[in-house]
Design a protein around this motif. Structure first.
Motif, mmCIF file in Angstrom:
data_model
loop_
_atom_site.group_PDB
_atom_site.id
_atom_site.type_symbol
_atom_site.label_atom_id
_atom_site.label_comp_id
_atom_site.label_asym_id
_atom_site.label_seq_id
_atom_site.Cartn_x
_atom_site.Cartn_y
_atom_site.Cartn_z
ATOM 1 N N ASP A 81 0.844 -1.191 0.000
ATOM 2 C CA ASP A 81 0.000 0.000 0.000
ATOM 3 C C ASP A 81 0.882 1.245 0.000
ATOM 4 O OD1 ASP A 81 0.619 0.748 2.799
ATOM 5 O OD2 ASP A 81 -0.593 -0.992 3.324
ATOM 6 N N GLU A 82 0.257 2.408 0.062
ATOM 7 C CA GLU A 82 0.988 3.671 0.051
ATOM 8 C C GLU A 82 1.086 4.293 1.445
ATOM 9 O OE1 GLU A 82 0.309 6.375 -3.264
ATOM 10 O OE2 GLU A 82 -0.903 4.813 -4.212
ATOM 11 N N GLY A 83 0.899 3.487 2.464
ATOM 12 C CA GLY A 83 0.979 3.978 3.838
ATOM 13 C C GLY A 83 2.398 4.019 4.360
ATOM 14 N N LYS A 84 2.512 4.325 5.642
ATOM 15 C CA LYS A 84 3.817 4.457 6.301
ATOM 16 C C LYS A 84 4.442 3.104 6.610
ATOM 17 C CE LYS A 84 1.666 8.080 8.713
ATOM 18 N NZ LYS A 84 0.962 8.203 9.940
ATOM 19 N N GLY A 85 3.645 2.074 6.602
ATOM 20 C CA GLY A 85 4.137 0.745 6.948
ATOM 21 C C GLY A 85 3.866 0.431 8.402
ATOM 22 N N ILE A 86 4.086 -0.809 8.752
ATOM 23 C CA ILE A 86 3.848 -1.244 10.127
ATOM 24 C C ILE A 86 5.050 -2.011 10.644
ATOM 25 C CG2 ILE A 86 1.338 -1.336 9.941
ATOM 26 C CD1 ILE A 86 1.598 -4.381 9.562
ATOM 27 N N ASP A 87 5.176 -1.986 11.933
ATOM 28 C CA ASP A 87 6.176 -2.809 12.604
ATOM 29 C C ASP A 87 5.370 -3.912 13.275
ATOM 30 O OD1 ASP A 87 8.456 -3.794 13.734
ATOM 31 O OD2 ASP A 87 8.501 -2.338 15.365
ATOM 32 N N TYR A 88 5.238 -5.029 12.594
ATOM 33 C CA TYR A 88 4.319 -6.077 13.032
ATOM 34 C C TYR A 88 5.055 -7.200 13.733
ATOM 35 C CZ TYR A 88 0.604 -9.526 12.877
ATOM 36 O OH TYR A 88 -0.333 -10.457 13.214
ATOM 37 N N ASP A 89 4.629 -7.483 14.944
ATOM 38 C CA ASP A 89 5.198 -8.583 15.722
ATOM 39 C C ASP A 89 4.055 -9.523 16.075
ATOM 40 O OD1 ASP A 89 6.510 -10.306 17.420
ATOM 41 O OD2 ASP A 89 6.748 -8.841 19.035
ATOM 42 N N ILE A 90 4.010 -10.661 15.401
ATOM 43 C CA ILE A 90 2.902 -11.607 15.584
ATOM 44 C C ILE A 90 2.795 -12.092 17.026
ATOM 45 C CG2 ILE A 90 4.153 -13.707 14.968
ATOM 46 C CD1 ILE A 90 1.612 -14.440 13.333
ATOM 47 N N SER A 91 3.895 -12.171 17.727
ATOM 48 C CA SER A 91 3.868 -12.673 19.103
ATOM 49 C C SER A 91 3.210 -11.690 20.073
ATOM 50 C CB SER A 91 5.282 -13.007 19.584
ATOM 51 O OG SER A 91 6.061 -11.830 19.642
ATOM 52 N N SER A 92 3.054 -10.435 19.648
ATOM 53 C CA SER A 92 2.443 -9.451 20.547
ATOM 54 C C SER A 92 0.917 -9.473 20.492
ATOM 55 C CB SER A 92 2.944 -8.042 20.216
ATOM 56 O OG SER A 92 2.452 -7.646 18.945
ATOM 57 N N TYR A 93 0.334 -10.212 19.532
ATOM 58 C CA TYR A 93 -1.124 -10.270 19.415
ATOM 59 C C TYR A 93 -1.678 -11.242 20.454
ATOM 60 C CZ TYR A 93 -5.802 -10.656 17.507
ATOM 61 O OH TYR A 93 -7.165 -10.627 17.358
ATOM 62 N N ASN A 94 -2.630 -10.766 21.241
ATOM 63 C CA ASN A 94 -3.268 -11.581 22.272
ATOM 64 C C ASN A 94 -4.725 -11.795 21.862
ATOM 65 O OD1 ASN A 94 -4.421 -12.735 24.506
ATOM 66 N ND2 ASN A 94 -3.650 -11.240 25.961
ATOM 67 N N SER A 95 -5.067 -13.005 21.452
ATOM 68 C CA SER A 95 -6.429 -13.284 20.973
ATOM 69 C C SER A 95 -7.475 -13.129 22.065
ATOM 70 C CB SER A 95 -6.501 -14.688 20.373
ATOM 71 O OG SER A 95 -6.164 -15.649 21.359
ATOM 72 N N ALA A 96 -7.088 -13.236 23.316
ATOM 73 C CA ALA A 96 -8.035 -13.082 24.427
ATOM 74 C C ALA A 96 -8.525 -11.643 24.554
ATOM 75 C CB ALA A 96 -7.394 -13.535 25.738
ATOM 76 N N GLU A 97 -7.764 -10.684 24.005
ATOM 77 C CA GLU A 97 -8.162 -9.275 24.077
ATOM 78 C C GLU A 97 -9.240 -8.915 23.058
ATOM 79 O OE1 GLU A 97 -4.615 -6.964 23.690
ATOM 80 O OE2 GLU A 97 -3.827 -7.617 25.622
ATOM 81 N N LEU A 98 -9.486 -9.786 22.084
ATOM 82 C CA LEU A 98 -10.510 -9.597 21.051
ATOM 83 C C LEU A 98 -10.362 -8.277 20.292
ATOM 84 C CD1 LEU A 98 -13.629 -10.980 22.959
ATOM 85 C CD2 LEU A 98 -12.187 -12.174 21.309
#
Length: 129
Positions: A81-98
């Protein structure tokens, strides 16, 4: 089996639906496994729509670029995309937080055999059954 596609679409959700459907129609002619096609449909929808919403912030003047390649039994999808980009860390996602943010990339990661995020480009690699 070989297929390559490269194109872009502006951030208009109505046009994106047609754009993705046309690509899926082409893929359907070479990929016969319907489970794989279902996964590819989800991956394409999640990545392109994420690019529109999160990257381009629904700005119709910005586009999402798609590169798709099928070689032998490997499908490689790159969405930028033409955005700024993301710093994505899959381990930081907590599915319990919904949380809504990040869930699409978790889904794509789960459906892909390889998954990479490089600033404003996401790459998913899927092996065909």
């Amino acid at each position: 089996m070989a297929f390559k596609y490269s194109g872009s679409i502006c951030s208009d959700l109505d046009k994106i639906r047609v754009f993705i459907d046309e690509i899926l129609d082409k893929l359907n002619s070479i990929i016969k496994d319907q489970d794989t096609m279902f996964d590819l449909k989800l991956i394409l929808n999640e990545l392109v729509i994420n690019g529109v919403f999160h990257g381009n912030e629904c700005n119709n003047n910005k586009c999402v670029r798609l590169y798709l390649e099928v070689i032998d039994n490997i499908v490689r999808i790159e969405v930028e995309d033409e955005g700024k980009g993301i710093d994505y860390d899959i381990s930081s996602y907590n599915s319990a937080e919904l949380k809504c943010c990040g869930r699409g990339l978790i889904i794509v990661n789960g459906l892909s055999d390889e998954f990479y995020v490089k600033k404003n480009k996401v790459i998913a690699v899927k092996r065909i059954n």
